[in-house]
Every structure is written in structure tokens, then in C-alpha cells.
Scaffold this motif. Structure first.
Motif, PDB file in Angstrom:
ATOM      1  N   GLU A 118      43.271 -62.510  26.425  1.00 50.95           N
ATOM      2  CA  GLU A 118      43.242 -63.556  27.433  1.00 50.95           C
ATOM      3  C   GLU A 118      42.532 -62.964  28.658  1.00 50.95           C
ATOM      4  O   GLU A 118      42.715 -61.795  28.991  1.00 50.95           O
ATOM      5  CB  GLU A 118      44.651 -63.992  27.800  1.00 50.95           C
ATOM      6  CG  GLU A 118      44.668 -65.158  28.766  1.00 50.95           C
ATOM      7  CD  GLU A 118      46.038 -65.770  28.957  1.00 50.95           C
ATOM      8  OE1 GLU A 118      47.004 -65.298  28.338  1.00 50.95           O
ATOM      9  OE2 GLU A 118      46.127 -66.721  29.756  1.00 50.95           O
TER      10      GLU A 118
ATOM     11  N   PHE B 275      41.419 -63.099  32.779  1.00 52.93           N
ATOM     12  CA  PHE B 275      41.873 -63.523  34.096  1.00 52.93           C
ATOM     13  C   PHE B 275      40.854 -63.107  35.160  1.00 52.93           C
ATOM     14  O   PHE B 275      40.142 -62.110  35.002  1.00 52.93           O
ATOM     15  CB  PHE B 275      43.200 -62.856  34.460  1.00 52.93           C
ATOM     16  CG  PHE B 275      44.334 -63.130  33.513  1.00 52.93           C
ATOM     17  CD1 PHE B 275      44.498 -62.391  32.353  1.00 52.93           C
ATOM     18  CD2 PHE B 275      45.252 -64.123  33.800  1.00 52.93           C
ATOM     19  CE1 PHE B 275      45.545 -62.635  31.486  1.00 52.93           C
ATOM     20  CE2 PHE B 275      46.311 -64.377  32.943  1.00 52.93           C
ATOM     21  CZ  PHE B 275      46.463 -63.628  31.789  1.00 52.93           C
TER      22      PHE B 275
ATOM     23  N   SER C 177      43.701 -59.189  29.012  1.00 55.45           N
ATOM     24  CA  SER C 177      45.022 -58.753  28.576  1.00 55.45           C
ATOM     25  C   SER C 177      45.219 -59.180  27.136  1.00 55.45           C
ATOM     26  O   SER C 177      44.837 -60.282  26.758  1.00 55.45           O
ATOM     27  CB  SER C 177      46.110 -59.377  29.450  1.00 55.45           C
ATOM     28  OG  SER C 177      47.395 -59.041  28.965  1.00 55.45           O
TER      29      SER C 177
ATOM     30  N   SER D 165      48.360 -59.122  25.382  1.00 53.33           N
ATOM     31  CA  SER D 165      49.623 -59.771  25.051  1.00 53.33           C
ATOM     32  C   SER D 165      50.470 -59.892  26.291  1.00 53.33           C
ATOM     33  O   SER D 165      50.142 -59.337  27.334  1.00 53.33           O
ATOM     34  CB  SER D 165      50.376 -58.976  23.983  1.00 53.33           C
ATOM     35  OG  SER D 165      50.842 -57.767  24.527  1.00 53.33           O
ATOM     36  N   GLY D 166      51.575 -60.597  26.147  1.00 50.31           N
ATOM     37  CA  GLY D 166      52.398 -60.910  27.305  1.00 50.31           C
ATOM     38  C   GLY D 166      52.942 -59.718  28.043  1.00 50.31           C
ATOM     39  O   GLY D 166      53.144 -59.776  29.242  1.00 50.31           O
ATOM     40  N   ASN D 167      53.235 -58.631  27.352  1.00 51.66           N
ATOM     41  CA  ASN D 167      53.827 -57.485  28.027  1.00 51.66           C
ATOM     42  C   ASN D 167      52.869 -56.320  28.171  1.00 51.66           C
ATOM     43  O   ASN D 167      53.278 -55.203  28.459  1.00 51.66           O
ATOM     44  CB  ASN D 167      55.074 -57.029  27.266  1.00 51.66           C
ATOM     45  CG  ASN D 167      56.264 -57.902  27.601  1.00 51.66           C
ATOM     46  OD1 ASN D 167      56.375 -58.401  28.710  1.00 51.66           O
ATOM     47  ND2 ASN D 167      57.133 -58.101  26.635  1.00 51.66           N
ATOM     48  N   THR D 168      51.600 -56.572  27.960  1.00 49.87           N
ATOM     49  CA  THR D 168      50.605 -55.522  28.110  1.00 49.87           C
ATOM     50  C   THR D 168      50.067 -55.542  29.524  1.00 49.87           C
ATOM     51  O   THR D 168      49.655 -56.595  30.003  1.00 49.87           O
ATOM     52  CB  THR D 168      49.446 -55.733  27.124  1.00 49.87           C
ATOM     53  OG1 THR D 168      49.960 -55.790  25.804  1.00 49.87           O
ATOM     54  CG2 THR D 168      48.444 -54.609  27.231  1.00 49.87           C
ATOM     55  N   PRO D 169      50.050 -54.413  30.202  1.00 54.07           N
ATOM     56  CA  PRO D 169      49.547 -54.408  31.580  1.00 54.07           C
ATOM     57  C   PRO D 169      48.070 -54.754  31.625  1.00 54.07           C
ATOM     58  O   PRO D 169      47.321 -54.507  30.688  1.00 54.07           O
ATOM     59  CB  PRO D 169      49.794 -52.969  32.034  1.00 54.07           C
ATOM     60  CG  PRO D 169      49.850 -52.166  30.794  1.00 54.07           C
ATOM     61  CD  PRO D 169      50.437 -53.059  29.750  1.00 54.07           C
ATOM     62  N   LEU D 170      47.685 -55.331  32.729  1.00 53.64           N
ATOM     63  CA  LEU D 170      46.291 -55.697  32.917  1.00 53.64           C
ATOM     64  C   LEU D 170      45.436 -54.451  33.132  1.00 53.64           C
ATOM     65  O   LEU D 170      45.860 -53.493  33.769  1.00 53.64           O
ATOM     66  CB  LEU D 170      46.143 -56.625  34.109  1.00 53.64           C
ATOM     67  CG  LEU D 170      46.813 -57.995  33.978  1.00 53.64           C
ATOM     68  CD1 LEU D 170      46.703 -58.744  35.287  1.00 53.64           C
ATOM     69  CD2 LEU D 170      46.171 -58.791  32.859  1.00 53.64           C
ATOM     70  N   VAL D 171      44.234 -54.502  32.595  1.00 54.19           N
ATOM     71  CA  VAL D 171      43.230 -53.472  32.858  1.00 54.19           C
ATOM     72  C   VAL D 171      42.143 -54.133  33.681  1.00 54.19           C
ATOM     73  O   VAL D 171      41.555 -55.122  33.257  1.00 54.19           O
ATOM     74  CB  VAL D 171      42.658 -52.914  31.545  1.00 54.19           C
ATOM     75  CG1 VAL D 171      41.525 -51.938  31.839  1.00 54.19           C
ATOM     76  CG2 VAL D 171      43.759 -52.243  30.738  1.00 54.19           C
TER      77      VAL D 171
END
Lengths: 109, 113
Positions: free
Chosen positions: A32, A34, A90, A92-98
Motif C-alpha cells: 500500500e 502513502f 507499506s 501490511s498493517g503492522n509493518t512500519p513505514l519505510v
């Protein structure tokens, strides 16, 4: 390797001119995407996300999976758009953004 | 949304000392993330803090230098140990909501002299 590229460190445009902030990504799976923005003296905040497909503050961004790009666009830049913009994929839901390295947009009156 | 309070907002520290940064969230979250933003640079992830287990550190960051606590689901601390001028940076905590939207603290601007 997971990678996000924002090729422009600084982008200066005149008020009323179109603006495009580039973002290319290299990510496994279907991330996803952002865009986050940081205005002067404010904390980093979400601007928009590709799944919502909405326009925020006149900005839009289209995910191009073929080109692995997620460029941010606005047809008529305003002075209040001056800020740092970060592209962030990102997985998945619990993966921190890079975050990408960011592009500083300066809109000149 | 999530409201994050981070403190101190800034500090000037002597080299060789340590500083602990606190991050308080107004709701329970599974994971909290700590980032560093060096002058003119983007955000770099330091570690992910899970409640009830040790933090997971990214390449280039180690627990001895950046010990993290996560005593409950609303609070975390990051300590910058044995500081040197190269540690001068902005440190940010962040959480994700159920929609994968990230929220950030206002940051801690650290200057090491």
C-alpha cells in the motif's frame, strides 16, 4: 530489497503552476502506498493513500503498478503547499513505514 | 486517530551522557516505532517496540546504544546512550492505527555537544 525513491530533493514552482512530486518503489508483494507531509513546525501527518483514491487539499496520486510509481500531483500549487513530502510504502498493517528521502516543495508567490 | 505525546521536545546534552525519550499514546497499540531523522535527511527506522518482548532493531542500530522499554500498550521509552555529536538528530515515535495510518509524536530534537 525494499526501496522507495524520490528523485527530487527540492522542487520549486510558482504559485498556480502544476506540481508533480515523483515516487518510485521497489517492493515485494502488493504494497500500500502513502504520501505523508510535514509542514513547517508541525508533525508529520498523512496526506493521502492510494487505496482511498481521493483528492486531499487538491492533491491526487495514482498508483502505476507497471511503472512502480506513485507520483503526487496538484494542478495549481498554492503557497500553503510548501512543505516536506514523503512517499512511504507499506506491506501490511503492522509493518512500519519505510520513507523515501523526501522532497521539499517550495511554492513561490 | 491517535494522539502521541513525546517528551522532551528538545535537549542539549554533553557527550558521554544518556537521554531517555518518552512516548505516550492515548490508546492501546500493539506496536510502537522509533525513528531518527538526521538534519536534512529522511526518517530512518531504529526499532519496533512490542509490549512484553524485546524490541526489534533495524540494521545499524543495537540495543546497547538504543535501549527501548515497552512496559504497557500505551507507553514506550527510547534511550540514547553514551552520546556523541553524531547522535544529534530528531527522534520520533510512531504508531499505526487499524487502517495502517501512521501517527507521529512531535519529535525530540537532540543536540550533543
Amino acid at each position: 530489497a525494499q526501496r522507495v525513491t524520490q528523485p527530487e530533493k527540492l522542487l520549486s514552482v510558482f504559485k498556480g503552476a502544476p506540481v508533480e512530486l515523483k515516487c518510485n518503489y521497489s517492493y515485494s508483494g502488493s504494497p500500500e502506498l502513502f504520501w505523508y507531509v510535514q509542514y513547517s513546525r508541525q508533525r508529520l501527518q498523512l496526506l493521502l493513500r492510494h487505496i482511498s483514491r481521493e483528492s486531499i487539499k487538491g492533491f491526487t496520486a495514482d498508483l502505476n503498478k507497471g511503472e512502480t510509481s506513485f507520483h503526487l500531483k496538484k494542478p495549481f500549487a498554492q503557497e500553503e503547499d510548501s512543505a516536506m513530502y514523503y512517499c512511504a510504502p507499506s506491506n501490511s498493517g503492522n509493518t512500519p513505514l519505510v520513507f523515501g528521502k523526501g522532497t521539499r516543495l517550495s511554492v513561490i508567490a | 486517530s491517535a494522539v502521541i505525546s513525546q517528551k522532551p521536545s528538545r535537549d542539549i546534552c554533553q557527550r558521554g551522557t544518556s537521554l531517555t525519550i518518552q512516548c505516550q499514546v492515548d490508546s492501546q497499540v500493539t506496536m510502537m516505532f522509533w525513528y531518527r531523522q538526521q538534519p536534512g535527511q529522511s526518517l530512518t527506522l531504529i526499532a519496533t517496540a512490542n509490549q512484553g518482548s524485546e524490541a526489534t532493531y533495524e540494521s545499524g542500530f543495537v540495543i546497547d546504544k538504543f535501549p527501548i522499554s515497552r512496559p504497557n500498550l500505551t507507553f514506550s521509552t527510547l534511550t540514547v546512550s553514551n552520546m556523541s555529536p553524531e547522535d544529534s538528530s530528531i527522534y520520533l515515535c510512531s504508531v499505526l492505527n487499524m487502517n495502517t495510518e501512521a501517527f507521529f509524536g512531535q519529535g525530540t530534537r537532540l543536540t550533543v555537544v
